[in-house]
Design an enzyme around this catalytic site. Structure first.
Site, PDB file in Angstrom:
ATOM      1  NE  ARG A  77      -3.337   2.526   2.521  1.00  0.00           N
ATOM      2  CZ  ARG A  77      -3.408   3.336   3.575  1.00  0.00           C
ATOM      3  NH1 ARG A  77      -2.944   2.950   4.747  1.00  0.00           N
ATOM      4  NH2 ARG A  77      -3.958   4.524   3.474  1.00  0.00           N
ATOM      5  CG  HIS A 121      -1.520   8.842   3.437  1.00  0.00           C
ATOM      6  ND1 HIS A 121      -1.605   7.488   3.664  1.00  0.00           N
ATOM      7  CD2 HIS A 121      -1.227   9.390   4.635  1.00  0.00           C
ATOM      8  CE1 HIS A 121      -1.361   7.222   4.941  1.00  0.00           C
ATOM      9  NE2 HIS A 121      -1.119   8.370   5.557  1.00  0.00           N
ATOM     10  CD  GLU A 166      -5.085   7.277   9.659  1.00  0.00           C
ATOM     11  OE1 GLU A 166      -4.705   8.326  10.186  1.00  0.00           O
ATOM     12  OE2 GLU A 166      -4.663   6.167   9.990  1.00  0.00           O
ATOM     13  CG  ASN A 294      -5.508   3.099   8.394  1.00  0.00           C
ATOM     14  OD1 ASN A 294      -5.591   2.140   7.627  1.00  0.00           O
ATOM     15  ND2 ASN A 294      -5.112   4.292   7.987  1.00  0.00           N
ATOM     16  CE1 TYR A 296      -0.337   2.443  13.451  1.00  0.00           C
ATOM     17  CE2 TYR A 296      -2.332   3.474  12.630  1.00  0.00           C
ATOM     18  CZ  TYR A 296      -1.054   3.025  12.418  1.00  0.00           C
ATOM     19  OH  TYR A 296      -0.467   3.135  11.177  1.00  0.00           O
ATOM     20  CD  GLU A 352      -1.908   3.824   8.103  1.00  0.00           C
ATOM     21  OE1 GLU A 352      -1.750   4.236   9.277  1.00  0.00           O
ATOM     22  OE2 GLU A 352      -2.072   4.575   7.127  1.00  0.00           O
TER      23      GLU A 352
HETATM   24  C1  GCO Z   1      -1.858   7.867  10.386  1.00  0.00           C
HETATM   25  C2  GCO Z   1      -1.323   7.728   9.027  1.00  0.00           C
HETATM   26  C3  GCO Z   1       0.073   7.232   9.003  1.00  0.00           C
HETATM   27  C4  GCO Z   1       0.833   7.360  10.295  1.00  0.00           C
HETATM   28  C5  GCO Z   1       0.609   6.161  11.174  1.00  0.00           C
HETATM   29  C6  GCO Z   1       1.315   6.229  12.496  1.00  0.00           C
HETATM   30  O1  GCO Z   1      -2.492   6.956  10.896  1.00  0.00           O
HETATM   31  O2  GCO Z   1      -1.628   8.902  11.019  1.00  0.00           O
HETATM   32  O3  GCO Z   1      -2.107   7.013   8.142  1.00  0.00           O
HETATM   33  O4  GCO Z   1       0.580   8.036   8.007  1.00  0.00           O
HETATM   34  O5  GCO Z   1       2.174   7.510  10.088  1.00  0.00           O
HETATM   35  O6  GCO Z   1      -0.744   6.028  11.442  1.00  0.00           O
HETATM   36  O7  GCO Z   1       0.869   7.332  13.226  1.00  0.00           O
END
Ligand code: GCO
Length: 448
Positions: A77, A121, A166, A294, A296, A352
């Site tokens: 990606r 992006h 995002e 995405n 985290y 992500e």
């Molecule tokens: C985001 C973006 C990425 C970041 C990653 C880590 O989520 O902010 O898509 O470009 O670098 O998530 O923060």
């Protein structure tokens, strides 16, 4: 030790974004983006870092693709920098920019790696921002024109498409919290931006269908999973607002053709309204083929009238955190994927997921064991999600290599590959070899 077997056709990949890795900011006819401007504004980015050189992938992409081959990924990606294609946003097309991505995509295909392309992006041409950015329909139309150029050029070569990365970050992190470019702090502006990008998304999908472009198209929201601190209705509602602002605010319009009413009412109380024009909601709700997610971290939220527009405060759960301060909790991904089923069992790719672990070179090696643990936990959840019958089709680790981490500059490292920013030498970390093994086996073997 447990073995988690993945489906035969599962897509294993990594992700990056143009401004974070390419560098060559003044080369190839590239125009200025809002990130060039923002990074040059004192106090906005840690250490005054910027993306002028970044990982220099614009020049070193062949080396990067060799590393991808070594890693064994079947999907990559990446994003296209709009200012390389149409330097001033909606004027002349820059052939040099298109040629660069053709060389790049051809090399990927030669290596047997499927390109997964993000159109936006975050590197908006500065000229469009100067004219009102995503809140102005001129930007929406310019995006559609840019998308059509890319669709026509790469139809047949690229089969996986994402319009926006995002949307929450583009709208709220950048225009309400002011942390990312362009750095506005205004609720109405952020709502205008969110709506503008949704219309741009819908129009781009319409063009995609009309032009008969190959492959599948979707969008990639970042997910915040949150659980309420207590059973009180106030805490529950605060938590719902947090979840909804990242996902429902964007996915309800796309899948249902309307904004979530409780959020519309909440913003109205705060004095902001959605600038819907006739026909917008039909445009936005074009059927899409896939969703990128995405993920985290997750939070525990409670009502606090002092906590920003949403009045939703994140409480420290006492969990271990990555080096950027985000709590590690893979369960949120599992819960979210079930929450998502309210839109139907749509095809999902994790576009992500990864950890900021700043371990550096030590005797020529980077022993990023904590990153391996992070991946291990999240892949185990993904296996569980797939076993539940959810259409999760692929996984893209963030990130292939250390890169420009937006407002954090270069100090926060998310890569499977270490980058020395002085010499630009790339060194695979222990996590690289670990992931290589997962991909080769098509199974995850937990270490404990
Ligand atoms: C985001 C973006 C990425 C970041 C990653 C880590 O989520 O902010 O898509 O470009 O670098 O998530 O923060």
């Amino acid at each position: 030790m447990t073995i988690f077997q993945f489906p035969k056709d599962f897509r294993w990949g990594t992700a990056t974004a143009s401004y974070q890795i390419e560098g060559a900011a003044q080369e190839g006819g590239r125009g200025v983006s809002i990130w060039d401007t923002f990074a040059r504004t004192p106090g906005k980015v840690f250490n005054g870092d910027n993306g002028d050189v970044a990982c220099d992938s614009y020049h070193r992409y062949e080396e990067d693709i060799e590393l991808m081959k070594k890693l064994g990924i079947n999907t990559y990606r990446f994003s296209i920098a709009w200012p390389r294609i149409i330097p001033d946003g909606d004027g002349e097309i820059n052939r040099e920019g298109l040629d660069f991505y053709h060389r790049f995509v051809d090399k990927l295909l030669e290596a047997g790696i499927e390109p997964f392309c993000t159109l936006y992006h975050w590197d908006l041409p500065q000229t469009l921002e100067d004219d009102g950015g995503w809140g102005n329909r001129r930007t929406v139309d310019a995006f559609v024109k840019y998308a059509e150029v890319i669709f026509k050029e790469f139809s047949g070569k690229i089969n996986f498409w994402l319009t926006f990365n995002e949307p929450w970050c583009i709208a709220f992190l950048s225009n309400l919290l002011g942390i990312h470019a362009p750095g506005n702090r205004d609720l109405q502006t952020s709502i205008n931006v969110a709506h503008g990008l949704l219309v741009a998304h819908g129009k781009a999908v319409q063009s995609f269908r009309r032009l008969g472009i190959t492959g599948q198209i979707g969008i990639a929201p970042n997910v915040c999973w949150a659980e309420p601190y207590s059973k009180s209705p106030e805490d529950q509602a605060a938590c719902d607002r947090s979840i909804a602002l990242n996902t429902d605010w964007f996915l309800d319009p796309i899948y249902k053709g309307s904004y979530p009413q409780f959020m519309v009412d909440w913003f109205a109380e705060a004095g902001a309204t959605v600038p819907i024009q006739e026909g917008d909601m039909e445009i936005i709700s074009q059927p899409i083929d896939l969703l990128g997610i995405n993920y985290y971290t997750m939070g525990l939220n409670r009502f606090n009238p002092e906590a920003g527009v949403l009045q939703s405060e994140e409480v420290d759960m006492g969990l271990t955190k990555t080096d950027i301060g985000w709590p590690i909790e893979s369960r949120g991904l599992y819960e979210f994927m079930h929450y998502l089923q309210k839109y139907g069992n749509v095809d999902v790719y994790i576009t992500e997921n990864g950890a900021c672990i700043n371990d550096d070179l030590n005797n020529g090696k980077i022993n990023d064991d904590r990153r391996i643990s992070y991946y291990e936990q999240h892949l185990a959840q993904i296996h569980r999600i797939i076993n539940d019958g959810i259409n999760l089709k692929g996984y893209m680790a963030w990130s292939l290599m250390d890169n420009f981490e937006w407002a954090e500059g270069y100090r926060m490292r998310f890569g499977l590959i270490h980058v020395d920013y002085r010499s630009l030498v790339r060194t695979p970390k222990e996590s690289f070899y670990w992931y290589q093994n997962v991909i080769k086996n098509n199974w995850l073997e937990t270490r404990s």
